[in-house]
Enzyme design. Structure first.
Site, PDB file in Angstrom:
ATOM      1  N   LYS A  87       0.871  -1.192   0.000  1.00  0.00           N
ATOM      2  CA  LYS A  87       0.000   0.000   0.000  1.00  0.00           C
ATOM      3  C   LYS A  87       0.894   1.224   0.000  1.00  0.00           C
ATOM      4  O   LYS A  87       2.063   1.151   0.418  1.00  0.00           O
ATOM      5  CB  LYS A  87      -0.872   0.017   1.265  1.00  0.00           C
ATOM      6  CG  LYS A  87      -2.113   0.863   1.125  1.00  0.00           C
ATOM      7  CD  LYS A  87      -3.211   0.109   0.397  1.00  0.00           C
ATOM      8  CE  LYS A  87      -4.383   0.965   0.056  1.00  0.00           C
ATOM      9  NZ  LYS A  87      -5.509   0.137  -0.457  1.00  0.00           N
ATOM     10  N   ASP A 137      -6.935   4.188  -4.602  1.00  0.00           N
ATOM     11  CA  ASP A 137      -7.628   4.022  -3.320  1.00  0.00           C
ATOM     12  C   ASP A 137      -8.281   5.385  -3.063  1.00  0.00           C
ATOM     13  O   ASP A 137      -8.517   6.150  -4.017  1.00  0.00           O
ATOM     14  CB  ASP A 137      -6.646   3.624  -2.212  1.00  0.00           C
ATOM     15  CG  ASP A 137      -7.355   3.119  -0.943  1.00  0.00           C
ATOM     16  OD1 ASP A 137      -7.789   1.963  -0.925  1.00  0.00           O
ATOM     17  OD2 ASP A 137      -7.509   3.891   0.019  1.00  0.00           O
ATOM     18  N   GLY A 173     -20.363   6.816   2.000  1.00  0.00           N
ATOM     19  CA  GLY A 173     -19.404   7.315   1.008  1.00  0.00           C
ATOM     20  C   GLY A 173     -20.099   7.555  -0.312  1.00  0.00           C
ATOM     21  O   GLY A 173     -21.262   7.149  -0.524  1.00  0.00           O
ATOM     22  N   PHE A 174     -19.428   8.263  -1.174  1.00  0.00           N
ATOM     23  CA  PHE A 174     -19.811   8.228  -2.585  1.00  0.00           C
ATOM     24  C   PHE A 174     -18.552   8.403  -3.411  1.00  0.00           C
ATOM     25  O   PHE A 174     -18.310   9.423  -4.032  1.00  0.00           O
ATOM     26  CB  PHE A 174     -20.873   9.270  -2.978  1.00  0.00           C
ATOM     27  CG  PHE A 174     -21.316   9.039  -4.407  1.00  0.00           C
ATOM     28  CD1 PHE A 174     -22.131   7.962  -4.695  1.00  0.00           C
ATOM     29  CD2 PHE A 174     -20.833   9.794  -5.449  1.00  0.00           C
ATOM     30  CE1 PHE A 174     -22.476   7.655  -6.014  1.00  0.00           C
ATOM     31  CE2 PHE A 174     -21.169   9.500  -6.775  1.00  0.00           C
ATOM     32  CZ  PHE A 174     -22.001   8.438  -7.052  1.00  0.00           C
ATOM     33  N   GLY A 175     -17.717   7.374  -3.362  1.00  0.00           N
ATOM     34  CA  GLY A 175     -16.494   7.356  -4.151  1.00  0.00           C
ATOM     35  C   GLY A 175     -16.607   6.241  -5.168  1.00  0.00           C
ATOM     36  O   GLY A 175     -17.713   5.779  -5.489  1.00  0.00           O
ATOM     37  N   ASN A 176     -15.443   5.785  -5.640  1.00  0.00           N
ATOM     38  CA  ASN A 176     -15.418   4.718  -6.646  1.00  0.00           C
ATOM     39  C   ASN A 176     -16.165   3.480  -6.167  1.00  0.00           C
ATOM     40  O   ASN A 176     -16.901   2.859  -6.920  1.00  0.00           O
ATOM     41  CB  ASN A 176     -13.961   4.312  -6.913  1.00  0.00           C
ATOM     42  CG  ASN A 176     -13.248   5.376  -7.707  1.00  0.00           C
ATOM     43  OD1 ASN A 176     -13.782   5.858  -8.701  1.00  0.00           O
ATOM     44  ND2 ASN A 176     -12.065   5.758  -7.267  1.00  0.00           N
ATOM     45  N   VAL A 177     -15.931   3.122  -4.911  1.00  0.00           N
ATOM     46  CA  VAL A 177     -16.477   1.868  -4.410  1.00  0.00           C
ATOM     47  C   VAL A 177     -17.995   1.984  -4.227  1.00  0.00           C
ATOM     48  O   VAL A 177     -18.769   1.131  -4.695  1.00  0.00           O
ATOM     49  CB  VAL A 177     -15.779   1.476  -3.091  1.00  0.00           C
ATOM     50  CG1 VAL A 177     -16.394   0.213  -2.513  1.00  0.00           C
ATOM     51  CG2 VAL A 177     -14.288   1.284  -3.337  1.00  0.00           C
ATOM     52  N   ALA A 178     -18.434   3.052  -3.569  1.00  0.00           N
ATOM     53  CA  ALA A 178     -19.872   3.246  -3.327  1.00  0.00           C
ATOM     54  C   ALA A 178     -20.625   3.309  -4.654  1.00  0.00           C
ATOM     55  O   ALA A 178     -21.700   2.699  -4.810  1.00  0.00           O
ATOM     56  CB  ALA A 178     -20.082   4.531  -2.530  1.00  0.00           C
ATOM     57  N   TRP A 179     -20.054   4.020  -5.608  1.00  0.00           N
ATOM     58  CA  TRP A 179     -20.700   4.185  -6.912  1.00  0.00           C
ATOM     59  C   TRP A 179     -20.979   2.825  -7.571  1.00  0.00           C
ATOM     60  O   TRP A 179     -22.101   2.534  -8.017  1.00  0.00           O
ATOM     61  CB  TRP A 179     -19.808   5.070  -7.803  1.00  0.00           C
ATOM     62  CG  TRP A 179     -20.145   5.073  -9.238  1.00  0.00           C
ATOM     63  CD1 TRP A 179     -21.287   5.571  -9.807  1.00  0.00           C
ATOM     64  CD2 TRP A 179     -19.335   4.574 -10.320  1.00  0.00           C
ATOM     65  NE1 TRP A 179     -21.222   5.412 -11.174  1.00  0.00           N
ATOM     66  CE2 TRP A 179     -20.048   4.808 -11.514  1.00  0.00           C
ATOM     67  CE3 TRP A 179     -18.084   3.959 -10.389  1.00  0.00           C
ATOM     68  CZ2 TRP A 179     -19.545   4.444 -12.763  1.00  0.00           C
ATOM     69  CZ3 TRP A 179     -17.583   3.599 -11.632  1.00  0.00           C
ATOM     70  CH2 TRP A 179     -18.298   3.836 -12.802  1.00  0.00           C
TER      71      TRP A 179
HETATM   72  P1  NDP Z   1     -12.853   7.558  -3.019  1.00  0.00           P
HETATM   73  O1  NDP Z   1     -11.852   8.598  -2.755  1.00  0.00           O
HETATM   74  O2  NDP Z   1     -13.351   7.374  -4.416  1.00  0.00           O
HETATM   75  O3  NDP Z   1     -14.111   7.743  -2.066  1.00  0.00           O
HETATM   76  C1  NDP Z   1     -13.988   7.787  -0.676  1.00  0.00           C
HETATM   77  C2  NDP Z   1     -15.346   8.129  -0.101  1.00  0.00           C
HETATM   78  O4  NDP Z   1     -15.293   8.096   1.314  1.00  0.00           O
HETATM   79  C3  NDP Z   1     -15.792   9.513  -0.470  1.00  0.00           C
HETATM   80  O5  NDP Z   1     -17.181   9.529  -0.556  1.00  0.00           O
HETATM   81  C4  NDP Z   1     -15.265  10.345   0.695  1.00  0.00           C
HETATM   82  O6  NDP Z   1     -16.008  11.517   0.825  1.00  0.00           O
HETATM   83  C5  NDP Z   1     -15.487   9.405   1.846  1.00  0.00           C
HETATM   84  N1  NDP Z   1     -14.499   9.607   2.911  1.00  0.00           N
HETATM   85  C6  NDP Z   1     -13.157   9.585   2.787  1.00  0.00           C
HETATM   86  N2  NDP Z   1     -12.574   9.826   3.970  1.00  0.00           N
HETATM   87  C7  NDP Z   1     -13.574  10.008   4.831  1.00  0.00           C
HETATM   88  C8  NDP Z   1     -13.620  10.283   6.208  1.00  0.00           C
HETATM   89  N3  NDP Z   1     -12.498  10.438   6.946  1.00  0.00           N
HETATM   90  N4  NDP Z   1     -14.834  10.391   6.776  1.00  0.00           N
HETATM   91  C9  NDP Z   1     -15.966  10.218   6.056  1.00  0.00           C
HETATM   92  N5  NDP Z   1     -15.982   9.955   4.740  1.00  0.00           N
HETATM   93  C10 NDP Z   1     -14.802   9.853   4.156  1.00  0.00           C
HETATM   94  O7  NDP Z   1     -12.241   6.188  -2.483  1.00  0.00           O
HETATM   95  P2  NDP Z   1     -12.677   4.698  -2.813  1.00  0.00           P
HETATM   96  O8  NDP Z   1     -14.116   4.624  -3.131  1.00  0.00           O
HETATM   97  O9  NDP Z   1     -11.691   4.148  -3.760  1.00  0.00           O
HETATM   98  O10 NDP Z   1     -12.388   4.003  -1.404  1.00  0.00           O
HETATM   99  C11 NDP Z   1     -13.378   3.861  -0.384  1.00  0.00           C
HETATM  100  C12 NDP Z   1     -12.983   2.724   0.541  1.00  0.00           C
HETATM  101  O11 NDP Z   1     -12.893   1.513  -0.214  1.00  0.00           O
HETATM  102  C13 NDP Z   1     -11.633   2.879   1.237  1.00  0.00           C
HETATM  103  O12 NDP Z   1     -11.710   2.256   2.501  1.00  0.00           O
HETATM  104  C14 NDP Z   1     -10.697   2.065   0.330  1.00  0.00           C
HETATM  105  O13 NDP Z   1      -9.556   1.629   1.038  1.00  0.00           O
HETATM  106  C15 NDP Z   1     -11.615   0.915  -0.026  1.00  0.00           C
HETATM  107  N6  NDP Z   1     -11.272   0.155  -1.224  1.00  0.00           N
HETATM  108  C16 NDP Z   1     -11.048   0.765  -2.424  1.00  0.00           C
HETATM  109  C17 NDP Z   1     -10.773   0.031  -3.528  1.00  0.00           C
HETATM  110  C18 NDP Z   1     -10.588   0.631  -4.876  1.00  0.00           C
HETATM  111  O14 NDP Z   1     -10.378  -0.122  -5.827  1.00  0.00           O
HETATM  112  N7  NDP Z   1     -10.672   1.920  -5.049  1.00  0.00           N
HETATM  113  C19 NDP Z   1     -10.650  -1.442  -3.468  1.00  0.00           C
HETATM  114  C20 NDP Z   1     -10.981  -1.990  -2.175  1.00  0.00           C
HETATM  115  C21 NDP Z   1     -11.257  -1.205  -1.111  1.00  0.00           C
HETATM  116  P3  NDP Z   1     -15.500  12.849   0.102  1.00  0.00           P
HETATM  117  O15 NDP Z   1     -15.178  12.501  -1.312  1.00  0.00           O
HETATM  118  O16 NDP Z   1     -16.653  13.791   0.197  1.00  0.00           O
HETATM  119  O17 NDP Z   1     -14.285  13.265   0.879  1.00  0.00           O
HETATM  120  O1  2IT Z   2      -7.794  -1.769  -1.087  1.00  0.00           O
HETATM  121  C1  2IT Z   2      -7.698  -2.208  -2.252  1.00  0.00           C
HETATM  122  O2  2IT Z   2      -7.818  -3.417  -2.506  1.00  0.00           O
HETATM  123  C2  2IT Z   2      -7.435  -1.258  -3.337  1.00  0.00           C
HETATM  124  N1  2IT Z   2      -7.398  -0.057  -3.072  1.00  0.00           N
HETATM  125  C3  2IT Z   2      -7.200  -1.740  -4.729  1.00  0.00           C
HETATM  126  C4  2IT Z   2      -5.801  -2.245  -4.896  1.00  0.00           C
HETATM  127  C5  2IT Z   2      -5.410  -2.605  -6.298  1.00  0.00           C
HETATM  128  O3  2IT Z   2      -4.225  -2.906  -6.467  1.00  0.00           O
HETATM  129  O4  2IT Z   2      -6.243  -2.617  -7.200  1.00  0.00           O
END
Ligand code: NDP
Ligand code: 2IT
Length: 445
Positions: A124, A164, A235-241
């Protein structure tokens, strides 16, 4: 193995690294029994060697903003374990990033990657840089400066970073561009690339899709499906979407999303044009919850609160670590929630986990339920190595199969005498056994 002693020693060596210790404790407690049944692990010092990262790079990331002002952030890459394949794991850019957080994420990544059945070790990285409110030019300069340090440490067969929190396609593009410039090589050194230059179709959606596929498998064990279920998402990031898209496609109604400012409750469901609107907000680096409630007046914004107080059948925490505590877990149980699948890494506190397990809930831990993201990264690496690209249908079918297999592995190792499946224990044991046996094969190194 003496779990208490190991943890005391670890805390002494790494004082204040709370998230790292929390993640190690969970794994040690889950595997203690099988570990002690295999004396060869003890004599080879498997656990002592596994809980410390192979190496950590910490560096300064200087960059210049659009006004000409210089700034300095801290950058990290934690290469944890490469027994079953090259180091692999995401990069997080968020002001809360610390070494402890990246060590917990790198440690959990070892077991998650092992569960995917693909040849990937655990790593990481990231920085305390905050991309929010920054221009594209500022983000580009930061990413280039970051890559100027880590390019020496990574490689398509050495260590393959990905996204991430705070790192998506845009940041991967800027980092990859600098890597290409420095090495003159265009290869699969990063995943989550743009689809025109080596990225896999479905990678952006993959983590969320996989989480929903995992929930679907857990529900099947009780003769249930997602059809007609009420789902809360944080959340509404990559994962939530991705999770919202797939849950809706399978007939569920997703009624919440959240950001650090609070959550949105939309009883009609978050679909179609609403998702497009959220994506627009995100693309411009803005907060999402409050503007959503202005745009869609049937929804409510709950400032400073988390969505776990909303009545639901299924909860999908998809934001960040320790975002769901004991009180939240009790509220979910009291409201009739039967299933929790973690899209985020370690979103539930240890006390919340106890509530889930005591209440015999279907609880899918992050390292199993969100493994679809890194699994699809692995599929991206395969396509890069073969110099071809699969269709979206092909990638999704492979992702689906991987999630079904991870579920099966958890059932195999996590089923208790009364038939309850402790997916946390199952995921930890299944992930650990493969890595531990590979370490035994390769000697003490
Ligand atoms: P994004 O940056 O796309 O989204 C993160 C989301 O979480 C946003 O909605 C953000 O809100 C919110 N957030 C971040 N920090 C905080 C906080 N301290 N308090 C409250 N809300 C928060 O990230 P991802 O969707 O990629 O990641 C989300 C989770 O999924 C993480 O735990 C990550 O480790 C995990 N993950 C991601 C993977 C990936 O492929 N991307 C794979 C597996 C797990 P805002 O944007 O408004 O700040
Ligand atoms: O937490 C995770 O599994 C990720 N952020 C994705 C890692 C990756 O190499 O695709």
């Amino acid at each position: 193995m003496n779990v208490d002693k190991l943890l005391i020693d670890l805390e002494k060596k790494h004082p204040g690294e709370l998230e790292y210790i929390q993640a190690v404790r969970e794994v040690l407690e889950s595997i203690e029994e099988v570990y002690n049944q295999n004396p060869q692990f003890e004599s080879a010092g498997i656990i002592e060697r596994l809980i410390e990262p192979d190496r950590v790079l910490i560096f300064k990331v200087p960059w210049v903003d659009d006004q000409g002002q210089a700034h300095v952030n801290i950058g990290y890459r934690v290469q944890f374990n490469n027994a079953i394949g090259p180091y692999k794991g995401g990069m997080r850019f968020h002001p809360s990033v610390t070494l402890s957080i990246l060590k917990f994420l790198g440690f959990d990544q070892i077991f998650k990657n092992s569960l995917t059945t693909l040849p990937m070790g655990g790593a990481k990285g990231g920085s305390d840089f905050n991309p929010k409110g920054k221009s594209n030019a500022e983000i580009m300069r930061f990413c280039q400066s970051f890559m100027l340090e880590i390019w020496k440490l990574i490689g398509a067969d050495v260590d393959i970073p990905a996204g991430d929190i705070g790192v998506g396609g845009k940041e991967i593009g800027y980092m990859f561009g600098m890597y290409k410039k420095l090495t003159n090589e265009h290869n699969g050194v990063m995943t989550g690339k743009g689809r025109n230059w080596g990225g896999s179709l479905i990678r952006p959606e993959a983590t969320g899709y996989g989480t929903v596929f995992f929930a679907q498998e857990m529900l099947k064990t009780r003769g249930e499906s997602l059809m007609g279920k009420i789902v809360t998402v944080s959340g509404f990031g990559n994962v939530a979407w991705g999770a919202i898209k797939k849950a809706t496609e399978l007939g569920a109604r997703v009624v919440t999303i959240s950001g650090p400012d609070g959550y949105i409750y939309d009883p009609d469901g978050i679909t179609g044009e609403k998702i497009d609107y959220l994506l627009e907000l995100r693309a411009s680096n803005q907060d999402i919850a409050k503007p959503y409630s202005f745009e869609f007046p049937d929804s409510q914004f709950h400032e400073g609160k988390r969505p776990w107080e909303v009545k639901c059948d299924i909860a999908l925490p998809c934001a960040t670590q320790n975002e769901l505590n004991e009180g939240d877990a009790r509220m979910l149980v009291a409201n009739g929630c039967k299933c929790v699948a973690e899209g985020a890494n370690m979103p539930s506190t240890p006390e919340a986990l106890e509530v889930f397990l005591d209440n015999r809930m279907l609880y899918g831990p992050g390292k199993a339920a969100n493994a679809g993201g890194v699994a699809t990264s692995g599929l991206e690496q395969t396509q890069n190595a073969m110099k071809l690209s699969w269709t979206a249908e092909e990638v999704e079918a492979k992702l689906h199969l991987i999630m079904v297999n991870i579920h099966e592995a958890c059932v195999k190792y996590g089923t208790e005498p009364d038939g309850y499946v402790n997916y946390m224990k199952g995921a930890n044991i299944a992930g650990f056994m493969k890595v531990a046996n590979a370490m035994l094969d390769q000697g003490v190194i």
